[in-house]
Write an enzyme that holds these catalytic residues in place. Structure first.
Site, short mmCIF file in Angstrom:
data_model
loop_
_atom_site.label_atom_id
_atom_site.label_comp_id
_atom_site.label_asym_id
_atom_site.label_seq_id
_atom_site.Cartn_x
_atom_site.Cartn_y
_atom_site.Cartn_z
N GLU A 1 0.58 -1.09 0.56
CA GLU A 1 0.48 0.12 0.48
C GLU A 1 0.72 1.17 0.10
OE1 GLU A 1 -3.37 -0.97 2.65
OE2 GLU A 1 -3.60 -2.02 2.54
N GLU B 1 -5.45 -10.91 -0.75
CA GLU B 1 -5.88 -10.45 0.35
C GLU B 1 -7.81 -10.28 0.06
OE1 GLU B 1 -4.92 -6.81 2.33
OE2 GLU B 1 -2.29 -7.36 1.69
#
Length: 344
Positions: free
Chosen positions: A148, A256
């Site tokens: 991220e 994820e």
């Protein structure tokens, strides 16, 4: 159609999920099907441990590898939780992914002290990578080096996080090179969220990765987190993104996957049905595009996190019973295995 009909029998409770496991069908297709967000303490629950071992051929830790958890004091490493996961994986012939070496947060105070120089941070990071990757060499086969790195919705460039502010705008090239030096045999991934939903962010990530590749930075793949909220990605979005990275010579993983819906967002009594369709669509499209590494952000609602109040985002309920999302995922894997039978 036959497989879908067959799997639908299981949603009625006529058989248990252990009869048709994700792991069994994934092995036949040559696919890693994994669960991330594995806190080693969850293994204390025999149901959790048994489901993990039966259903998945890959796992990755929740937070235990992140800097604050793995090196809470300089030079003092907390190996015990990671060792427990690795030992469990070895006992059950499960691959282990190293998630995640650095992130914008979850950094210890001793590292982020404002008076620390860039040279100090570089040396500490180099030692951190070397220590972890040497200990788990041959036990963790691929690593999320950074996670991220862009803003939530994209369009603003690299986040000005600790690493950017301390090491500069080319910090990713540095940390990927450090990871490669620590373990030249390891596959190194950049992990990012929501690119399937925001085309500008998808382009931003692609430009970043393409630049790293062009400069010879040792990066081997891109991880698409694939968190879904209320709706799945537009049809074809995953395929386009995956193919763009394959054209650069990189692998792509779904890392994820979970699906956050409620009866309020899906319609009365429809949340399980909508959730199952999104799971099945994402897994099917990823497999068809050439992805062979798919992980979920956990598997049981007993240990789930959601940002959508009331959502239960995982494939097994709180009592470890499979939900329709499980069978949609199994069916997608089975169709792929039937079309491309292999063995891991």
């Amino acid at each position: 159609m036959v497989l879908a009909l067959f799997a639908s029998l299981f949603t009625s409770g006529s058989a248990k999920a252990s009869v048709l496991t994700l792991r069994g069908v994934a092995d036949k297709a040559g696919v890693l099907v994994g669960s991330g967000a594995i806190n080693p303490a969850y293994l204390d629950d025999p149901r959790f441990a048994a489901t993990l071992a039966t259903q998945f051929n890959s796992l990755s830790p929740e937070n235990e590898l992140k800097f604050s958890f793995s090196e809470p004091q300089q030079g003092v490493f907390n190996f015990a939780p990671l060792d427990r996961l690795v030992d469990f994986a070895e006992d059950h012939d499960i691959a282990v992914k190293g998630h995640g070496l650095i992130s914008g947060g979850v950094n210890p105070a001793w590292l982020t002290e404002p008076t620390n120089s860039p040279q100090f941070v570089r040396a500490a990071t180099f030692n951190h990578f070397n220590t972890l990757m040497d200990r788990y060499h041959g036990k963790m086969d691929r690593w999320d080096v950074a996670t991220e790195v862009l803003s939530i919705f994209g369009g603003t460039g690299l986040e000005h996080n600790f690493w950017y502010n301390k090491l500069g705008p080319d910090y990713l090239a540095e940390v990927f090179q450090m990871a490669h030096n620590a373990d030249p045999s390891a596959k190194l991934y950049l992990n990012e969220s929501l690119v399937e939903y925001y085309p500008a962010k998808a382009q931003e990530l692609y430009d970043l990765v393409a630049d790293l590749v062009a400069r010879g930075v040792p990066i081997h793949g891109v991880g698409l987190e694939s968190h879904a909220t209320i709706v799945g990605p537009p049809p074809g979005a995953l395929t386009s993104i995956i193919k763009s990275y394959q054209a650069l010579g990189l692998e792509v993983a779904v890392t994820e996957l979970d699906v956050h819906v409620t009866d309020e967002t899906a319609g009365p009594g429809q949340s399980n049905k909508v959730q199952a369709k999104i799971y099945g669509d994402i897994v099917s499209e990823a497999l068809a595009a050439g992805v062979s590494d798919i992980s979920f952000w956990g598997f049981t609602d007993a240990h789930a996190f959601t940002w959508l109040p009331g959502a239960k985002p995982l494939m097994f309920d709180e009592h470890y019973f499979p939900k329709p999302a499980y069978f949609a995922t199994w069916t997608a894997l089975a169709i792929h295995a039937f079309a491309t039978p292999q063995t891991l």
